[in-house]
Design a protein around this motif. Structure first.
Motif, PDB file in Angstrom:
ATOM      1  N   UNK A  48       8.540  -2.660   2.306  1.00 41.81           N
ATOM      2  CA  UNK A  48       8.434  -1.972   1.005  1.00 41.81           C
ATOM      3  C   UNK A  48       7.403  -2.616   0.065  1.00 41.81           C
ATOM      4  N   UNK A  49       6.149  -2.738   0.495  1.00 38.06           N
ATOM      5  CA  UNK A  49       5.115  -3.287  -0.403  1.00 38.06           C
ATOM      6  C   UNK A  49       4.802  -2.304  -1.521  1.00 38.06           C
ATOM      7  N   UNK A  50       4.221  -2.816  -2.598  1.00 40.41           N
ATOM      8  CA  UNK A  50       3.778  -1.948  -3.688  1.00 40.41           C
ATOM      9  C   UNK A  50       2.442  -1.292  -3.345  1.00 40.41           C
ATOM     10  N   UNK A  51       1.568  -2.062  -2.686  1.00 42.93           N
ATOM     11  CA  UNK A  51       0.218  -1.589  -2.344  1.00 42.93           C
ATOM     12  C   UNK A  51      -0.088  -1.944  -0.895  1.00 42.93           C
ATOM     13  N   UNK A  52      -0.677  -0.994  -0.173  1.00 45.47           N
ATOM     14  CA  UNK A  52      -1.160  -1.241   1.183  1.00 45.47           C
ATOM     15  C   UNK A  52      -2.682  -1.193   1.147  1.00 45.47           C
ATOM     16  N   UNK A  53      -3.344  -2.298   1.489  1.00 48.11           N
ATOM     17  CA  UNK A  53      -4.795  -2.332   1.610  1.00 48.11           C
ATOM     18  C   UNK A  53      -5.131  -1.876   3.027  1.00 48.11           C
ATOM     19  N   UNK A  54      -5.845  -0.761   3.147  1.00 52.88           N
ATOM     20  CA  UNK A  54      -5.971  -0.064   4.430  1.00 52.88           C
ATOM     21  C   UNK A  54      -7.421   0.050   4.912  1.00 52.88           C
ATOM     22  N   UNK A  55      -7.676  -0.471   6.104  1.00 51.23           N
ATOM     23  CA  UNK A  55      -8.946  -0.196   6.778  1.00 51.23           C
ATOM     24  C   UNK A  55      -8.873   1.223   7.325  1.00 51.23           C
ATOM     25  N   UNK A  56     -10.009   1.847   7.621  1.00 52.77           N
ATOM     26  CA  UNK A  56      -9.996   3.213   8.127  1.00 52.77           C
ATOM     27  C   UNK A  56     -10.185   3.288   9.633  1.00 52.77           C
ATOM     28  N   UNK A  57     -11.166   2.567  10.146  1.00 52.44           N
ATOM     29  CA  UNK A  57     -11.439   2.626  11.579  1.00 52.44           C
ATOM     30  C   UNK A  57     -10.689   1.513  12.298  1.00 52.44           C
ATOM     31  N   UNK A  58      -9.643   1.908  13.005  1.00 52.89           N
ATOM     32  CA  UNK A  58      -8.831   0.952  13.751  1.00 52.89           C
ATOM     33  C   UNK A  58      -8.433   1.568  15.076  1.00 52.89           C
ATOM     34  N   UNK A  59      -8.162   0.752  16.087  1.00 52.71           N
ATOM     35  CA  UNK A  59      -7.717   1.297  17.375  1.00 52.71           C
ATOM     36  C   UNK A  59      -6.355   1.959  17.234  1.00 52.71           C
ATOM     37  N   UNK A  60      -6.089   2.955  18.075  1.00 51.72           N
ATOM     38  CA  UNK A  60      -4.805   3.640  17.992  1.00 51.72           C
ATOM     39  C   UNK A  60      -4.773   4.550  16.787  1.00 51.72           C
ATOM     40  N   UNK A  61      -3.724   4.429  15.973  1.00 53.12           N
ATOM     41  CA  UNK A  61      -3.624   5.236  14.762  1.00 53.12           C
ATOM     42  C   UNK A  61      -4.617   4.744  13.716  1.00 53.12           C
ATOM     43  N   UNK A  62      -5.492   5.644  13.239  1.00 57.13           N
ATOM     44  CA  UNK A  62      -6.487   5.220  12.257  1.00 57.13           C
ATOM     45  C   UNK A  62      -5.894   5.183  10.849  1.00 57.13           C
ATOM     46  N   UNK A  63      -6.720   4.767   9.889  1.00 57.02           N
ATOM     47  CA  UNK A  63      -6.245   4.600   8.528  1.00 57.02           C
ATOM     48  C   UNK A  63      -5.898   5.898   7.829  1.00 57.02           C
TER      49      UNK A  63
END
Length: 219
Positions: A48-63
């Protein structure tokens, strides 16, 4: 109150750099790290974080998919996308997926921390460089459907001007300067636009400005 952050990036060095600077920040803490989108979704539900810092290009499920699942399933967690200049299509997809912030990886770490605070407080932020690239990429596309101008029927001419400037990526201070109004007045216009257009945050206003053709006609 301490802001709880989940770092998501398939590059350990990126996560380590962010972790290092956040460790020295009193009001932000890293509660977890994820190397792909699926792990980010799982850890968001678990931690339950307040903010998720998310990359877009990743293996498997992308951002993009991870952002969509996080914003629809958890409700409270907000997503800040950390992107590169060649991610235009990904960024536009993440806009629709519900991300509240868009940063570029070559930004100063202090600016990234500031963005996390802004998004955690319920606002939205798009790095001007990202906005400029989105405008260029978006206006080069053939229209997939007629502009959504009907949705703008309830706003005034002045509010339309403000929406156009938001779509161009201007901050409240820049909007105030451009229109020769106070910053407080600019904020009032933003609040009215959010209510009239039923937009969640500034990012959704940017989307509406693009899709209504305001950005293209103002360039």
């Amino acid at each position: 109150m301490t802001i709880r952050v989940l770092l998501t990036d398939d590059q350990p060095l990126v996560r380590a750099a962010l972790q290092m600077v956040i460790t020295d920040t009193a009001d932000i803490e890293v509660v977890g790290e994820a190397g792909d989108g699926a792990e980010a979704v799982r850890l968001t539900e678990e931690l339950a974080p307040d903010v998720v810092v998310m990359d877009l290009r990743m293996p498997g499920m992308d951002g993009i998919e991870a952002t969509r699942l996080i914003t629809t399933r958890t409700g409270s967690a907000r997503v800040v996308v950390l992107t590169t200049f060649d991610d235009d299509d990904y960024v536009y997809g993440a806009l629709h997926a519900g991300a509240s912030g868009f940063l570029v990886k070559d930004m100063a770490l202090d600016d990234i921390l500031s963005a996390i605070r802004i998004v955690a407080a319920g606002d939205a932020l798009i790095a001007p460089a990202v906005t400029r690239r989105l405008i260029k990429e978006f206006t080069a596309r053939p229209a997939a459907s007629p502009p959504r101008r009907a949705e703008l029927g309830a706003i005034t001419a002045r509010e339309r001007e403000v929406l156009t400037l938001v779509g161009r990526g201007l901050s409240n201070t820049e909007i105030a300067s451009e229109l020769c109004i106070s910053i407080a007045t600019a904020k009032t216009y933003l609040t009215r636009l959010l209510a009239k257009l039923d937009a969640r945050d500034r990012v959704q206003l940017v989307i509406l400005a693009y899709e209504a053709g305001l950005v293209a006609t103002s360039q």
